[in-house]
Design a protein around this motif. Sequence first.
Motif, PDB file in Angstrom:
ATOM      1  N   ALA A   1     -54.271  40.152  65.262  1.00 52.74           N
ATOM      2  CA  ALA A   1     -54.262  39.851  66.071  1.00 52.74           C
ATOM      3  C   ALA A   1     -54.996  41.655  66.821  1.00 52.74           C
ATOM      4  CB  ALA A   1     -52.892  40.169  67.200  1.00 52.74           C
ATOM      5  N   PRO A   2     -55.648  41.492  67.727  1.00 50.97           N
ATOM      6  CA  PRO A   2     -56.103  42.447  67.940  1.00 50.97           C
ATOM      7  C   PRO A   2     -55.151  43.886  68.337  1.00 50.97           C
ATOM      8  CG  PRO A   2     -56.780  40.875  69.396  1.00 50.97           C
ATOM      9  CD  PRO A   2     -56.262  40.123  68.375  1.00 50.97           C
ATOM     10  N   ALA A   3     -55.172  44.644  68.534  1.00 48.53           N
ATOM     11  CA  ALA A   3     -54.236  45.689  68.851  1.00 48.53           C
ATOM     12  C   ALA A   3     -54.427  46.075  70.414  1.00 48.53           C
ATOM     13  CB  ALA A   3     -55.259  47.220  68.863  1.00 48.53           C
ATOM     14  N   PRO A   4     -53.318  45.919  71.005  1.00 53.74           N
ATOM     15  CA  PRO A   4     -53.083  46.036  72.467  1.00 53.74           C
ATOM     16  C   PRO A   4     -53.425  47.648  73.270  1.00 53.74           C
ATOM     17  CG  PRO A   4     -50.677  46.211  71.572  1.00 53.74           C
ATOM     18  CD  PRO A   4     -51.917  45.999  70.192  1.00 53.74           C
ATOM     19  N   ALA A   5     -54.082  47.523  74.091  1.00 50.99           N
ATOM     20  CA  ALA A   5     -54.085  48.040  75.046  1.00 50.99           C
ATOM     21  C   ALA A   5     -53.524  49.519  74.745  1.00 50.99           C
ATOM     22  CB  ALA A   5     -54.882  47.964  76.396  1.00 50.99           C
ATOM     23  N   PRO A   6     -53.785  51.000  74.325  1.00 51.13           N
ATOM     24  CA  PRO A   6     -52.711  51.733  74.771  1.00 51.13           C
ATOM     25  C   PRO A   6     -52.270  52.334  76.638  1.00 51.13           C
ATOM     26  CG  PRO A   6     -55.059  52.523  75.045  1.00 51.13           C
ATOM     27  CD  PRO A   6     -55.479  51.326  74.865  1.00 51.13           C
ATOM     28  N   THR A   7     -50.810  52.472  76.316  1.00 47.95           N
ATOM     29  CA  THR A   7     -50.236  52.792  77.834  1.00 47.95           C
ATOM     30  C   THR A   7     -50.520  54.337  77.842  1.00 47.95           C
ATOM     31  OG1 THR A   7     -48.925  53.836  76.739  1.00 47.95           O
ATOM     32  CG2 THR A   7     -47.823  51.580  76.690  1.00 47.95           C
ATOM     33  N   PRO A   8     -50.676  54.219  79.573  1.00 49.90           N
ATOM     34  CA  PRO A   8     -51.820  54.822  79.827  1.00 49.90           C
ATOM     35  C   PRO A   8     -50.567  56.240  79.849  1.00 49.90           C
ATOM     36  CG  PRO A   8     -50.204  53.424  81.634  1.00 49.90           C
ATOM     37  CD  PRO A   8     -50.532  52.903  79.847  1.00 49.90           C
ATOM     38  N   TYR A   9     -51.492  57.442  80.364  1.00 47.92           N
ATOM     39  CA  TYR A   9     -50.564  58.056  80.103  1.00 47.92           C
ATOM     40  C   TYR A   9     -50.149  59.507  81.192  1.00 47.92           C
ATOM     41  CZ  TYR A   9     -49.578  63.585  79.477  1.00 47.92           C
ATOM     42  OH  TYR A   9     -49.158  65.472  79.422  1.00 47.92           O
ATOM     43  N   ARG A  10     -48.704  59.936  80.703  1.00 50.80           N
ATOM     44  CA  ARG A  10     -47.987  59.584  82.194  1.00 50.80           C
ATOM     45  C   ARG A  10     -47.283  61.409  81.939  1.00 50.80           C
ATOM     46  NH1 ARG A  10     -44.136  54.713  81.567  1.00 50.80           N
ATOM     47  NH2 ARG A  10     -45.600  54.547  79.539  1.00 50.80           N
ATOM     48  N   PRO A  11     -47.754  62.391  82.324  1.00 49.36           N
ATOM     49  CA  PRO A  11     -47.665  63.677  81.871  1.00 49.36           C
ATOM     50  C   PRO A  11     -45.276  63.402  82.522  1.00 49.36           C
ATOM     51  CG  PRO A  11     -48.831  64.069  84.373  1.00 49.36           C
ATOM     52  CD  PRO A  11     -48.585  61.960  83.467  1.00 49.36           C
ATOM     53  N   GLN A  12     -44.613  64.299  81.429  1.00 53.75           N
ATOM     54  CA  GLN A  12     -43.382  64.740  81.951  1.00 53.75           C
ATOM     55  C   GLN A  12     -43.642  66.105  83.172  1.00 53.75           C
ATOM     56  OE1 GLN A  12     -41.514  62.108  80.792  1.00 53.75           O
ATOM     57  NE2 GLN A  12     -43.015  61.078  79.919  1.00 53.75           N
ATOM     58  N   ASP A  13     -42.023  66.034  83.178  1.00 49.69           N
ATOM     59  CA  ASP A  13     -41.992  67.533  84.000  1.00 49.69           C
ATOM     60  C   ASP A  13     -42.107  68.256  82.923  1.00 49.69           C
ATOM     61  OD1 ASP A  13     -39.027  66.129  85.348  1.00 49.69           O
ATOM     62  OD2 ASP A  13     -41.482  66.013  85.777  1.00 49.69           O
ATOM     63  N   ASP A  14     -43.252  69.968  83.488  1.00 52.99           N
ATOM     64  CA  ASP A  14     -43.084  71.426  82.463  1.00 52.99           C
ATOM     65  C   ASP A  14     -41.859  71.211  82.181  1.00 52.99           C
ATOM     66  OD1 ASP A  14     -44.890  72.995  81.463  1.00 52.99           O
ATOM     67  OD2 ASP A  14     -44.709  73.444  83.327  1.00 52.99           O
ATOM     68  N   PRO A  15     -41.099  71.693  80.661  1.00 52.18           N
ATOM     69  CA  PRO A  15     -40.483  72.334  79.959  1.00 52.18           C
ATOM     70  C   PRO A  15     -40.645  73.423  80.790  1.00 52.18           C
ATOM     71  CG  PRO A  15     -41.432  71.846  78.170  1.00 52.18           C
ATOM     72  CD  PRO A  15     -43.059  71.160  79.671  1.00 52.18           C
ATOM     73  N   TYR A  16     -41.337  74.497  81.404  1.00 53.95           N
ATOM     74  CA  TYR A  16     -41.445  75.983  81.447  1.00 53.95           C
ATOM     75  C   TYR A  16     -41.284  75.943  82.767  1.00 53.95           C
ATOM     76  CZ  TYR A  16     -42.687  75.296  76.184  1.00 53.95           C
ATOM     77  OH  TYR A  16     -43.226  75.155  74.682  1.00 53.95           O
ATOM     78  N   ALA A  17     -41.367  75.151  83.154  1.00 52.24           N
ATOM     79  CA  ALA A  17     -41.679  75.470  85.024  1.00 52.24           C
ATOM     80  C   ALA A  17     -40.066  76.134  85.347  1.00 52.24           C
ATOM     81  CB  ALA A  17     -41.415  73.971  85.560  1.00 52.24           C
ATOM     82  N   ASN A  18     -39.220  77.192  85.101  1.00 49.28           N
ATOM     83  CA  ASN A  18     -37.769  77.421  85.204  1.00 49.28           C
ATOM     84  C   ASN A  18     -37.823  79.021  84.416  1.00 49.28           C
ATOM     85  OD1 ASN A  18     -37.274  75.301  87.064  1.00 49.28           O
ATOM     86  ND2 ASN A  18     -35.971  74.289  86.073  1.00 49.28           N
ATOM     87  N   MET A  19     -39.043  78.618  83.874  1.00 44.04           N
ATOM     88  CA  MET A  19     -39.503  80.265  82.378  1.00 44.04           C
ATOM     89  C   MET A  19     -39.995  81.205  83.347  1.00 44.04           C
ATOM     90  SD  MET A  19     -40.110  79.929  79.081  1.00 44.04           S
ATOM     91  CE  MET A  19     -38.519  79.541  77.752  1.00 44.04           C
ATOM     92  N   GLU A  20     -39.317  82.411  83.336  1.00 48.10           N
ATOM     93  CA  GLU A  20     -40.079  83.613  83.903  1.00 48.10           C
ATOM     94  C   GLU A  20     -40.893  84.246  82.857  1.00 48.10           C
ATOM     95  OE1 GLU A  20     -37.424  86.828  85.450  1.00 48.10           O
ATOM     96  OE2 GLU A  20     -36.347  85.492  86.312  1.00 48.10           O
ATOM     97  N   ILE A  21     -42.553  84.692  83.136  1.00 42.66           N
ATOM     98  CA  ILE A  21     -42.919  85.152  81.679  1.00 42.66           C
ATOM     99  C   ILE A  21     -42.979  86.508  81.689  1.00 42.66           C
ATOM    100  CG2 ILE A  21     -45.457  85.410  81.386  1.00 42.66           C
ATOM    101  CD1 ILE A  21     -45.851  82.540  83.028  1.00 42.66           C
ATOM    102  N   ASP A  22     -42.546  86.979  80.789  1.00 36.02           N
ATOM    103  CA  ASP A  22     -42.050  88.440  80.736  1.00 36.02           C
ATOM    104  C   ASP A  22     -43.263  89.144  80.004  1.00 36.02           C
ATOM    105  OD1 ASP A  22     -41.393  91.006  79.909  1.00 36.02           O
ATOM    106  OD2 ASP A  22     -40.208  89.912  78.061  1.00 36.02           O
ATOM    107  N   ALA A  23     -44.662  89.465  81.106  1.00 29.43           N
ATOM    108  CA  ALA A  23     -46.158  89.766  80.522  1.00 29.43           C
ATOM    109  C   ALA A  23     -46.165  91.314  80.168  1.00 29.43           C
ATOM    110  CB  ALA A  23     -46.454  90.473  82.113  1.00 29.43           C
TER     111      ALA A  23
END
Length: 135
Positions: free
Chosen positions: A75-97
């Motif tokens: 059978a033909p392959a089903p259409a791929p599921t659309p990309y759903r961005p997840q929560d950014d795992p680095y959103a609460n992380m402070e960047i040490d310049a």
Amino acid sequence: MFGLSFFEVVVIAVVALLAVGPRRLPGMLRDLGAWIKKLRKMTTDVRAQTGIDDLLRAEGLHGGLNELRSIMRGAPAPAPTPYRPQDDPYANMEIDASREYPPEGADAKGAIPDDLVEETPMDERPSEPKIAPVS
């Protein structure tokens, strides 16, 4: 069937008929069917003993099993599921310049490679080297 066109199946059948002969071909096809039956039975037994289907369902991957089975059936392959961005795992992380651009050393932000630094003539160099204090 297995991604082969009708013409390709006919060519394979003619080559098998010429290579094996008309008398032995039905027996060989029967043996091939028996081997395929044994192989399917063995894979079913292994899947039942290991419980891999239950593990995949528990992990939420049972849809992948159905997709794989449908592809194997031709059978033909089903259409791929659309990309759903997840929560950014680095959103609460402070960047040490300072870790990205250290204040001194080879990776410092203003560092210049040695081959780009102009050489000063020997007579213009100071007689004693300046030593930076250790902190």
